[in-house]
Design a protein around this motif. Structure first.
Motif: not given
Lengths: 662, 395
Positions: A520, A524, A526-527, A530
């Motif tokens: 990625t 992206a 912060s996505y 998780h």
């Protein structure tokens, strides 16, 4: 930008305050003019050395006083004689620019006190100055006499002399002369200082009385004593000040060239001392004179990029693609360059070799080749000549691309080894020793260190982990592959960023080895964060306060990981640790080709910025590195084990020095 | 000092063949070392010993234990855990066994496990029949390895053994002497180290007196002999302070501490473990011991320390840790699960329905940012100094 302005604003009021304080009739006892007899009898050093010693031991560069005083005097004079507002004067630009990162205020009252009570000024007092204006001009110029005390160049005495001998109007002329762009660099500066000294001497012979001469000599002697006493305290003299010092001097030098050489030989002692004590100041590329000078010396002809971001003007930035053809065409003219060094330089320039380990190894291998082919010229010592050779290679490599910190350490190591060679060694022996030293350095500091890091890091990878990595670091690749070989079940998230997209190559290698990967871009982050359990990052260097200096974007990744309470592991060989402390990414960094971020290859539809690079309103910034504060780092994995970022200074203290002498 | 030389990494490699050689030597005597394994590898011997030493046996606890025994036969061996290995090994051992020696020392409740190990290892040197330095070193290494493998969950045992090896064998004085002189020198050093370790508690108590002021309220978690020593010294020097003790489930070590403090006429208040945040308002400082101090400067301690440190940090109260320097270990946990598990059974008093999991970990990890100071026999340290000391000790 704001800070620049603010600093100028703060600097400017000071002279005014100083002037007011000075001219008050009921000034404190120190400020009153001492009577001539007193000043002659009392040893001037007593006044002076405390002035030098009272400066706090931490990096109070005398230049500041100098430029301060200079600006103050200039400001004073110009505001007195010419109705020119101070900040407008063009000469002020570089000097204030250099003052930028210095602490402001706090010292000045005492400085002004000390400055006024100085003996050079009092020494001149017996001349009996009648005119009020000339007195003022004199005193303000006498102030820098203090500079002379802390700063080996006798600098301002001449100016003082001048202003004394020629009344008010001469003040005016000096000011105007100063405005001339002198175009000097550091070396030129010292040269000019010498000339300038001579000028003073000759002047003395012409015009001064015996008593005066004695007073002046005394002042010089004390100045020298003070400068010697200060020793290490005399911190880095930034180029701006040397230039500022030299500016009036050059003006004079053009007028008078004759003089005795005694003064110049006199000068050399303290000058050398200073060079030994003070680390060489880094080249500031917003300093026009020095850049000019450097350009003349340069092997690689490169055009500077025009629109640079204000905050990063001090870093070199060149039009990309201008250097390579030139360098290639001049291959046969570059006599002293060894072909292997030349090759490595070209590789740096074209970006074929990147990554600090790879660059360091390439450089060392090239040096090894060069040493193998080296023969000591007749009537020269191997130790000295080879060091000079290596230095010239290094400056060539710097022109191709600024050194990484790892390379700096390797160079220091090599030079140290050369210096430590026993004199009894024959040339072949010496060369063999050096080659084996280089091999040992590469083997121990890089290859084995990486293995040790891998061994430590693998213990932190458990089944079911999701590791996030950013960019491409060879040691992290080794860690992942080794963990995979050990049969750990984990997943890798490769985060990448434009414009280099180094992650793609790494991703390809990882996937081909059978690792389960996600790719990625940093957008992206912060996505994807998780699902991550562990963040592995490489580093270009780890600084003494635990700050990690690494590929731009690393700080962002570390911050997001910290916000998600994920452990951030930095993998870095101990030879890349550096004793410097850096708080932001501005003062030391590298600028890449700005065109790369403006253009997207293969996407004509988004090339909105084509041919806009020369638009004055557009400044493109392509930073290469950033710094990650130690708060965001949970652990640094190095060849000595896993340490917290607070322990970097321990490693530097315990091991780095030893290794240099090994 | 070759260990500190530039070629540290190479040295490590050179060391490895040595280790493999000891391994091979070990093989022949495997039966002996295998005869002495921890009877219950799933359960932390360290925490069991602590419970045995410091736990308060109340009537309801007895009843619970009874119930547990009937439910879990593993507990039965546990009860005998202390005696069993000693008995079995004394049967099989020929002349001398480290574990025996260690267990003999360990029975003294005032002696820390690491100190017991140090004393046992000194005894190994004394009884050794080795004739060369290398032999002796191998023998020592074997002994310390078997000690470490006896209880892998005890950080201080491992750290103490490692430190002893470092301290005793890393002396340049050994090179020029004949073997017997060198051996006596090693014994001397070992005894000195044991002495230092024994006195560590006293040193810490003296150092920490400056931090206890009149009228302060101190929160204490679990039973730590160092903390008790600190409080005892403070009470003896007529300081006026109040102590809040957590209960310290499951082995109720807090009760034991309250008991000890009450004997010293220190006002004590008992809290259940879940009342820490409630009581944090009136507290001036938190005092805890540590099972191990890790390289980051954080501590591994009895379950519940982390949450107390978090609450204290949230309310800006200082958290002081009293720990002897032989508890400094070269570990670096990144998070709570990143440690060798130390499990122990927990009785809830009522039967637990099938399919319900029980968290049986005995300890947690408190990161350094929640600790204020560490009181050690090396001085009062900030957490970041721990790594400094460790690097100097081990590298």
């Amino acid at each position: 930008m704001d800070s620049r302005r603010a600093s100028r604003m703060v600097i400017d009021p000071k002279p005014k305050v100083r002037q007011v304080g000075f001219f008050t009739p009921g000034a404190p006892p120190e400020r009153t003019k001492s009577s001539p007899a007193e000043s002659l009898s009392s040893p001037p050093t007593s006044d002076m050395s405390p002035a030098g010693n009272s400066l706090s031991p931490v990096m109070i560069p005398p230049p500041r006083h100098a430029s301060d005083n200079l600006s103050s005097s200039l400001g004073l004079n110009s505001s007195r004689v010419l109705p020119v507002p101070v900040p407008m004067s063009p000469i002020r630009r570089p000097s204030t620019g250099d003052n930028l990162n210095l602490p402001l205020g706090s010292y000045n009252p005492s400085e002004s006190l000390l400055g006024t009570s100085l003996s050079p000024s009092s020494g001149f007092d017996d001349e009996g100055l009648s005119e009020d204006t000339s007195t003022s001009g004199w005193f303000v110029r006498g102030n820098p006499g203090k500079v002379a005390s802390s700063f080996p160049s006798g600098g301002f005495d001449t100016t003082a002399m001048k202003s004394r001998n020629i009344p008010v109007v001469s003040n005016l002329t000096t000011v105007s002369v100063v405005k001339m762009p002198p175009g000097l660099s550091e070396k030129g500066g010292t040269l000019v200082e010498v000339q300038h000294e001579q000028v003073r001497d000759s002047k003395l012979k012409e015009k001064t009385s015996k008593a005066e001469r004695r007073a002046l000599q005394e002042a010089q002697r004390s100045a020298k004593a003070a400068s010697r006493a200060e020793g290490s305290k005399t911190a880095a003299t930034s180029g701006g000040v040397t230039a500022a010092n030299a500016k009036p001097a050059k003006a004079k030098a053009s007028q008078k060239k004759e003089g005795s050489s005694v003064a110049s030989s006199d000068r050399k002692g303290p000058e050398k001392d200073r060079k030994k004590d003070v680390p060489h100041p880094r080249m500031q590329f917003d300093d026009k004179q020095r850049v000019e000078k450097a350009k003349r010396r340069a092997v690689v002809k490169q055009t500077e990029a025009r629109n640079r971001v204000e905050l990063f003007r001090h870093l070199p930035q060149y039009e990309h693609g201008t250097q390579l053809p030139d360098l290639e065409s001049r291959f046969f003219q570059l006599e002293p360059m060894h072909p292997s060094v030349y090759k490595v330089g070209l590789q740096y320039l074209s970006g074929d070799t990147s990554g600090s380990n790879a660059r360091c190894i390439a450089m060392l291998q090239a040096f090894k080749e060069a040493i193998k082919d080296y023969t000591t010229p007749p009537e020269k010592a191997l130790g000295r000549d080879l060091t000079a050779k290596i230095s010239s290679y290094v400056s060539f490599l710097i022109e191709c691309r600024p050194l990484s910190i790892s390379m700096g350490y390797a160079i220091r190591f090599l030079k140290n080894r050369i210096a430590k060679l026993p004199l009894t060694f024959s040339e072949t022996e010496a060369k063999a020793t050096l080659c084996s030293d280089i091999d040992r350095f590469i083997n121990e500091k890089i290859i084995l260190a990486d293995k040790a890091i891998v061994k430590h890091a693998v213990t932190k990878i458990r089944d079911g982990d999701v590791l996030l990595i950013y960019g491409s670091s060879c040691v992290i690749e080794m860690i992942l592959l080794h963990a995979h070989e050990l049969g750990r079940q984990f997943r890798v998230v490769v985060v990448d960023s434009r414009p280099k997209l180094e992650g793609k190559a790494l991703l390809r290698r990882l996937v081909s080895k059978g690792l389960c990967c996600t790719y990625t871009h940093i957008n992206a982050l912060s996505y994807i964060m998780h699902e991550v359990t562990l963040v592995f990052l490489g580093a270009s260097s780890v600084l003494c306060n635990g700050t990690v200096y690494s590929r731009v974007g690393t700080a962002c990744v570390a911050m997001v990981a910290h916000a998600f309470r994920l452990p951030v592991l930095i993998c870095c060989e101990a030879y890349k640790f550096h004793e410097r402390v850096q708080l932001d990414s501005i003062c030391s960094n590298e600028l890449g080709d700005p065109d790369v971020i403006a253009k997207v290859p293969g996407r004509e539809d988004v090339d909105h910025l084509e041919n806009w690079a020369n638009n004055e309103n557009l400044q493109l910034l392509n930073l290469m590195y950033d710094v990650t504060p130690s708060d965001y780092v949970s652990m640094i994995i190095t060849d000595y084990g896993m340490i917290p970022p607070t322990s970097v200074p321990v490693i530097v203290r315990e091991y780095r020095r030893e290794h240099l002498w090994m | 000092m070759w260990r500190r030389s530039a070629s540290f990494v190479l040295d490590k490699q050179r060391q490895q063949p040595d280790e493999s050689r000891t391994e091979r030597l070990d093989m022949s005597e495997r039966p002996e070392t295998l005869a002495n394994p921890n009877p219950n590898p799933g359960i932390s011997a360290y925490y069991e010993t602590r419970a045995a030493h410091h736990g308060v046996v109340t009537s309801d606890w007895l009843a619970q234990a009874q119930a547990a025994v009937t439910r879990d036969p593993a507990d039965l061996t546990l009860e005998k855990g202390l005696v069993a290995p000693a008995a079995s090994s004394s049967g099989s051992a020929k002349a001398f066994s480290v574990i025996d020696e260690f267990n003999r020392w360990r029975k003294q409740p005032d002696l820390a496990e690491a100190v017991a190990a140090i004393l046992a290892l000194t005894a190994v040197i004394r009884t050794s029949e080795a004739t060369t330095m290398m032999e002796l070193e191998i023998e020592l290494k074997k002994a310390s390895d078997s000690l470490k493998s006896w209880d892998t969950t005890s950080i201080s045992l491992t750290a103490g053994c490692d430190l002893f090896m470092r301290y005793v064998t890393r002396t340049s004085a050994l090179e020029y002497e004949d073997f017997n002189a060198a051996k006596s020198r090693l014994i001397e050093r070992g005894e000195k180290f044991g002495e230092i370790s024994r006195k560590a508690r006293r040193t810490i108590a003296m150092l920490s007196q400056d931090f206890i002021f009149d009228g302060c309220t101190i929160l204490v978690h679990g039973f730590s002999r160092v903390v008790l020593e600190v409080l005892k010294t403070a009470a003896q020097s007529n300081k006026l302070f109040r102590v809040l003790c957590t209960e310290g489930t499951p082995d109720r070590t807090g009760l034991r501490l309250a008991n000890e403090l009450a004997k010293l006429d220190v006002p004590v208040k008992l809290l259940i473990d879940s009342a820490v945040a409630y009581a944090m308002d009136e507290i001036d400082m938190v005092f805890v011991g540590a099972d191990g101090v890790v390289e980051s400067g954080g501590i591994i301690n009895m379950m519940g320390t982390y949450q107390i440190a978090l609450v204290a940090h949230g309310m800006n109260k200082p958290v002081y840790v009293a720990a002897e320097s032989y508890k400094f270990a070269r570990l670096y946990p990144l998070h709570q699960k990143d440690m060798a598990p130390a499990l122990r059974p927990i009785d809830f008093g009522v039967p637990i329905p099938k399919g319900v999991e029980v968290e049986t970990s005995a300890r947690d990890y408190t990161p350094p940012q929640y600790l204020t100071l560490l009181f050690t026999d090396l001085g009062v340290l900030t957490p970041s100094v721990v790594s400094d000391e460790l690097i100097q000790l081990y590298l």
